[in-house]
Design an enzyme around this catalytic site. Sequence first.
Site, PDB file in Angstrom:
ATOM      1  N   CYS A 165       0.837  -1.190   0.000  1.00  0.00           N
ATOM      2  CA  CYS A 165       0.000   0.000   0.000  1.00  0.00           C
ATOM      3  C   CYS A 165       0.877   1.246   0.000  1.00  0.00           C
ATOM      4  O   CYS A 165       1.841   1.342   0.771  1.00  0.00           O
ATOM      5  CB  CYS A 165      -0.913  -0.006   1.222  1.00  0.00           C
ATOM      6  SG  CYS A 165      -1.899   1.496   1.431  1.00  0.00           S
ATOM      7  N   CYS A 208       0.325   2.951   3.723  1.00  0.00           N
ATOM      8  CA  CYS A 208       0.750   2.405   5.024  1.00  0.00           C
ATOM      9  C   CYS A 208       1.691   1.210   4.915  1.00  0.00           C
ATOM     10  O   CYS A 208       2.083   0.642   5.931  1.00  0.00           O
ATOM     11  CB  CYS A 208      -0.476   2.019   5.840  1.00  0.00           C
ATOM     12  SG  CYS A 208      -1.401   0.612   5.168  1.00  0.00           S
ATOM     13  N   CYS A 262      -7.487  -1.003   1.467  1.00  0.00           N
ATOM     14  CA  CYS A 262      -6.406  -1.530   2.302  1.00  0.00           C
ATOM     15  C   CYS A 262      -6.887  -1.657   3.734  1.00  0.00           C
ATOM     16  O   CYS A 262      -7.445  -0.712   4.299  1.00  0.00           O
ATOM     17  CB  CYS A 262      -5.205  -0.599   2.222  1.00  0.00           C
ATOM     18  SG  CYS A 262      -3.886  -1.014   3.384  1.00  0.00           S
ATOM     19  N   CYS A 320      -5.195   0.941   6.394  1.00  0.00           N
ATOM     20  CA  CYS A 320      -5.449   2.381   6.498  1.00  0.00           C
ATOM     21  C   CYS A 320      -6.778   2.802   5.861  1.00  0.00           C
ATOM     22  O   CYS A 320      -7.066   3.990   5.755  1.00  0.00           O
ATOM     23  CB  CYS A 320      -4.310   3.175   5.872  1.00  0.00           C
ATOM     24  SG  CYS A 320      -4.070   2.889   4.088  1.00  0.00           S
ATOM     25  N   CYS A 339      -8.732  -5.337  -9.990  1.00  0.00           N
ATOM     26  CA  CYS A 339      -8.324  -4.236 -10.850  1.00  0.00           C
ATOM     27  C   CYS A 339      -7.934  -3.052  -9.961  1.00  0.00           C
ATOM     28  O   CYS A 339      -8.789  -2.374  -9.389  1.00  0.00           O
ATOM     29  CB  CYS A 339      -9.474  -3.874 -11.775  1.00  0.00           C
ATOM     30  SG  CYS A 339      -9.076  -2.630 -13.012  1.00  0.00           S
TER      31      CYS A 339
END
Length: 209
Positions: free
Chosen positions: A123, A126, A172, A175, A195
């Site tokens: 990510c 984070c 995610c 976060c 995607c």
Amino acid sequence: MTSISHNLAMDRRRFLLAVLGGGAAFTVGGLSAARLFAGGKGTGTTAAATPAASPAQTLLLECFSDDDGHNLGPCNVRKLVLTDEQWHQRLSDAAFNVMRRNGTERAFSGPHEKPNSKGMYRCAGCDTALFDAATQFDSGTGWPSFWQPIAKQNVIQGNDTSYGMVRTAISCAGCDSHLGHVFDDGPAPTGLRYCMNSVAMRFVAFRVS
């Protein structure tokens, strides 16, 4: 003095005595402290109480090594919670629009093809591990696509009804940042196509092949 005025005056005195004696905020005689000091008619403007700070949420996510991508097992991670200003400092404008405003980057505007080296995607907000590059494939859509996340608990699914469509959004878990969407037109073995927006992730090449 009427009975109501007398009771109100007594409530004021009891409140002041409690405060001077170290008492906490409380409600007396059915009237809040703010209303007592506002004259008891509820017409005054009072400041809202400052909410107590909630403890940082601890998540149980799967952690992976940057050396070779091997699974380090479950680990306790504090969810990253930032203000918009802090997110702006942390992310590019394009990433902020996607991750914090549920935007979508233009197709083919970012890296979308499978990299030549082994590695994984983390990510951009984070560093939570999201996808192993081994599960990436060319979907022809112009966005990086994967047939499964690196660990189910590291991503969150949610309903997205924007633009008159019903889609499954992917965020995610570390976060709550928007990453993209998942569709059921992917290849074997899962038949899924995650995607993703390229600006929401960063590729980490394994140090040991």
